[in-house]
Design an enzyme around this catalytic site. Structure first.
Site, PDB file in Angstrom:
ATOM      1  CG  ASN A 227      41.828  79.590 -66.156  1.00  0.00           C
ATOM      2  OD1 ASN A 227      42.641  80.255 -65.855  1.00  0.00           O
ATOM      3  ND2 ASN A 227      40.720  80.171 -66.687  1.00  0.00           N
TER       4      ASN A 227
ATOM      5  CG  ASP B 228      23.555  91.555 -60.276  1.00  0.00           C
ATOM      6  OD1 ASP B 228      23.354  90.493 -60.115  1.00  0.00           O
ATOM      7  OD2 ASP B 228      24.102  92.358 -59.579  1.00  0.00           O
ATOM      8  CG  PHE B 229      22.767  86.393 -63.222  1.00  0.00           C
ATOM      9  CD1 PHE B 229      23.581  86.008 -62.170  1.00  0.00           C
ATOM     10  CD2 PHE B 229      23.294  86.184 -64.452  1.00  0.00           C
ATOM     11  CE1 PHE B 229      24.800  85.908 -62.179  1.00  0.00           C
ATOM     12  CE2 PHE B 229      24.695  85.648 -64.717  1.00  0.00           C
ATOM     13  CZ  PHE B 229      25.516  85.467 -63.464  1.00  0.00           C
TER      14      PHE B 229
ATOM     15  CG  HIS C 229      32.785  77.608 -65.138  1.00  0.00           C
ATOM     16  ND1 HIS C 229      33.695  77.309 -66.191  1.00  0.00           N
ATOM     17  CD2 HIS C 229      32.215  78.840 -65.609  1.00  0.00           C
ATOM     18  CE1 HIS C 229      33.823  78.327 -67.031  1.00  0.00           C
ATOM     19  NE2 HIS C 229      32.914  79.335 -66.406  1.00  0.00           N
ATOM     20  CG  ASP C 230      31.958  82.267 -63.933  1.00  0.00           C
ATOM     21  OD1 ASP C 230      33.375  81.936 -64.325  1.00  0.00           O
ATOM     22  OD2 ASP C 230      31.557  82.987 -64.846  1.00  0.00           O
TER      23      ASP C 230
ATOM     24  CE1 TYR D  49      33.724  90.922 -68.474  1.00  0.00           C
ATOM     25  CE2 TYR D  49      31.616  91.693 -67.263  1.00  0.00           C
ATOM     26  CZ  TYR D  49      32.558  90.896 -68.113  1.00  0.00           C
ATOM     27  OH  TYR D  49      31.545  89.904 -68.826  1.00  0.00           O
TER      28      TYR D  49
HETATM   29  N1  SAM Z   1      27.304  82.536 -71.571  1.00  0.00           N
HETATM   30  C1  SAM Z   1      28.607  83.025 -72.230  1.00  0.00           C
HETATM   31  C2  SAM Z   1      29.386  81.985 -72.769  1.00  0.00           C
HETATM   32  O1  SAM Z   1      29.341  81.137 -72.217  1.00  0.00           O
HETATM   33  O2  SAM Z   1      30.096  82.379 -73.798  1.00  0.00           O
HETATM   34  C3  SAM Z   1      29.461  83.952 -71.303  1.00  0.00           C
HETATM   35  C4  SAM Z   1      29.902  83.223 -70.128  1.00  0.00           C
HETATM   36  S1  SAM Z   1      30.942  84.518 -69.017  1.00  0.00           S
HETATM   37  C5  SAM Z   1      31.989  83.361 -68.170  1.00  0.00           C
HETATM   38  C6  SAM Z   1      30.169  84.953 -67.726  1.00  0.00           C
HETATM   39  C7  SAM Z   1      29.108  86.056 -68.057  1.00  0.00           C
HETATM   40  O3  SAM Z   1      28.066  86.246 -66.875  1.00  0.00           O
HETATM   41  C8  SAM Z   1      29.462  87.195 -68.337  1.00  0.00           C
HETATM   42  O4  SAM Z   1      29.272  87.607 -69.795  1.00  0.00           O
HETATM   43  C9  SAM Z   1      29.223  88.168 -67.217  1.00  0.00           C
HETATM   44  O5  SAM Z   1      29.228  89.700 -67.716  1.00  0.00           O
HETATM   45  C10 SAM Z   1      28.012  87.583 -66.814  1.00  0.00           C
HETATM   46  N2  SAM Z   1      27.640  88.013 -65.439  1.00  0.00           N
HETATM   47  C11 SAM Z   1      28.335  87.773 -64.578  1.00  0.00           C
HETATM   48  N3  SAM Z   1      27.696  88.423 -63.382  1.00  0.00           N
HETATM   49  C12 SAM Z   1      26.824  88.642 -63.833  1.00  0.00           C
HETATM   50  C13 SAM Z   1      25.283  89.098 -63.042  1.00  0.00           C
HETATM   51  N4  SAM Z   1      25.387  89.436 -61.778  1.00  0.00           N
HETATM   52  N5  SAM Z   1      24.221  89.495 -63.740  1.00  0.00           N
HETATM   53  C14 SAM Z   1      24.532  89.125 -65.185  1.00  0.00           C
HETATM   54  N6  SAM Z   1      25.485  88.646 -65.683  1.00  0.00           N
HETATM   55  C15 SAM Z   1      26.479  88.439 -65.245  1.00  0.00           C
HETATM   56  C1  ASE Z   2      35.062  82.224 -66.939  1.00  0.00           C
HETATM   57  C2  ASE Z   2      35.477  81.254 -68.194  1.00  0.00           C
HETATM   58  C3  ASE Z   2      36.813  81.425 -68.697  1.00  0.00           C
HETATM   59  C4  ASE Z   2      35.929  83.046 -66.441  1.00  0.00           C
HETATM   60  C5  ASE Z   2      37.138  83.105 -66.631  1.00  0.00           C
HETATM   61  C6  ASE Z   2      37.785  82.174 -67.805  1.00  0.00           C
HETATM   62  C7  ASE Z   2      37.534  80.872 -69.602  1.00  0.00           C
HETATM   63  C8  ASE Z   2      38.792  81.455 -69.378  1.00  0.00           C
HETATM   64  N1  ASE Z   2      38.998  82.314 -68.272  1.00  0.00           N
HETATM   65  O1  ASE Z   2      33.790  81.802 -66.695  1.00  0.00           O
HETATM   66  C9  ASE Z   2      37.213  80.068 -70.544  1.00  0.00           C
HETATM   67  C10 ASE Z   2      37.458  78.705 -70.210  1.00  0.00           C
HETATM   68  N2  ASE Z   2      38.906  78.407 -70.383  1.00  0.00           N
HETATM   69  C11 ASE Z   2      39.658  78.462 -69.421  1.00  0.00           C
HETATM   70  C12 ASE Z   2      41.221  78.284 -69.729  1.00  0.00           C
HETATM   71  O2  ASE Z   2      39.443  77.996 -68.305  1.00  0.00           O
END
Ligand code: SAM
Ligand code: ASE
Length: 360
Positions: A313, A247-248, A266-267, A158
């Site tokens: 990725n 914040d989780f 996966h993050d 972000y």
């Molecule tokens: N669950 C949604 C989806 O699958 O469409 C969003 C997935 S996105 C990859 C990761 C989400 O985790 C984001 O919305 C991000 O803001 C949130 N996130 C990351 N770190 C976090 C934290 N420490 N506490 C709460 N939310 C967090």
């Molecule tokens: C995340 C998911 C994605 C963090 C960065 C990301 C995606 C793209 N960038 O949690 C969605 C999945 N798509 C790909 C291309 O990996």
């Protein structure tokens, strides 16, 4: 590396007159991606949708504000990709959207992937420019690609308010395609209080409340994400969806009988995943569950190709990886969950369900 001077064939070489179709297709793969991204960004599919009739290259180039020559080549390539129908009328050529382009590539369609194309083009593509460094160093490339510190992963992702909205839009839209299959892969009707950790825009929460009319969903996310989601994505008139900011990794988790983690684990590294899952296990009511929504790798890592590429990725963009069902099972079991099952949906994202025993 020096080229081999001796041109005599080595055993196993393909025949000298073979044409390496697949290799060339791979070399040119990014030409295709970029053609689609650019046609979306310029608004080619949107303009054709609004016109409701086939248009000439001249008309399209004027409507999107681009050069005639460039537009003609772009339209020809989109024709080749079967994204545009090409109508020949004597000397004149007219273009119209194919059904696939109209449904998936126009920006306002209910099943639009337009925002995925723009995030791929503006962010993912820039990170992948440093894929070699990512593989060498084993870490993400936010610092090189965007000049931002990657110490705090989501602070990097972000990097500006505009970038955060782009990420949220990209995250939001994929559930238009596979949200229903994900929330109905298991019968989750026994669960009434759902907490969607990292629930972002609430797109999956909405699928949840429409599939299970008796449930309430609390979307837990970082304060600025929750604030933007409220403004742009979720109508809080839906009484069954609420936001909870936090914040989780640090703040208390809301009480729930089902915690959902969609594209969260996966993050993160295994260590951070166990840390988060252990916090969830503690907060979870006895008899409650946790649902992971992730793209699962085959047990032997042999595919699916899309998930293998997604794992790369995660290397260039995050701190985690894509995993197999067995790997997620190990993480869940490490935090105390039992009776772990998974279901494949056949639609990119799959589900893993773990339970917390009644007695504990
Ligand atoms: N669950 C949604 C989806 O699958 O469409 C969003 C997935 S996105 C990859 C990761 C989400 O985790 C984001 O919305 C991000 O803001 C949130 N996130 C990351 N770190 C976090 C934290 N420490 N506490 C709460 N939310 C967090
Ligand atoms: C995340 C998911 C994605 C963090 C960065 C990301 C995606 C793209 N960038 O949690 C969605 C999945 N798509 C790909 C291309 O990996």
């Amino acid at each position: 590396m020096a080229a081999r001077q001796d041109l005599s064939p080595t055993e196993g070489d393909p025949p000298a007159d073979e044409f390496p179709t697949k290799i060339l297709e791979y070399l040119h793969g990014f030409y295709i991606s970029k053609t689609v991204f650019t046609a979306c960004e310029l608004g080619v599919f949107d303009v054709l949708l609004a016109a409701e009739r086939p248009m000439s290259a001249e008309e399209i180039s004027q409507a999107v504000g681009a050069s005639l020559d460039g537009t003609q080549r772009l339209l020809a390539a989109c024709g080749g990709l079967q994204l545009l129908n090409v109508h020949q009328d004597g000397e004149q050529v007219f273009y119209s959207n194919t059904n696939q382009a109209r449904v998936y590539l126009t920006s306002s369609s209910p099943r639009s992937l337009y925002h995925c194309t723009q995030y791929s083009s503006k962010t993912i593509y820039r990170c992948w420019n440093y894929l070699t460094d990512a593989v060498r160093e084993g870490r993400n490339q936010y610092e090189k690609a965007f000049g931002v510190s990657s110490k705090d992963l989501f602070q990097a992702i972000y990097s500006s308010d505009e970038e955060m909205v782009r990420f949220m839009q990209m995250m939001n839209y994929i559930w238009n395609i596979c949200g229903k299959a994900v929330v109905t892969a298991f019968d989750l009707s026994p669960f009434k209080d759902i907490c969607d950790l990292g629930g972002c825009t609430g797109a999956l929460a909405k699928h949840f409340t429409s599939a299970y009319p008796e449930c309430n969903v609390t979307i837990f996310d970082l304060p600025k994400v929750a604030c933007t989601a409220r403004q742009h994505f979720v109508n809080e008139a839906d009484q069954r969806i609420r936001f909870h900011e936090g914040d989780f990794f640090k703040d208390p988790l809301p009480a729930a009988d089902l915690y959902m983690l969609a594209r969260i684990l996966h993050d993160w590294t295994d260590e951070r995943c166990i840390e988060l899952l252990s916090r969830i296990y503690k907060a979870c009511k006895p008899g409650g569950s946790v649902l992971l929504v992730e793209a699962l790798l085959n047990e032997d890592g042999s595919g699916p190709l899309t998930v293998q590429l997604y794992s790369l990725n995660m290397l260039v963009q995050a701190e985690g990886r894509e995993r197999t069902a067995a790997q997620y099972t190990t993480l869940l079991a490490g935090a105390g969950f039992t009776n772990i099952q998974h279901r494949l949906t056949g639609r990119l994202y799959d589900v893993v369900l773990g339970h917390k025993d009644e007695a504990k």
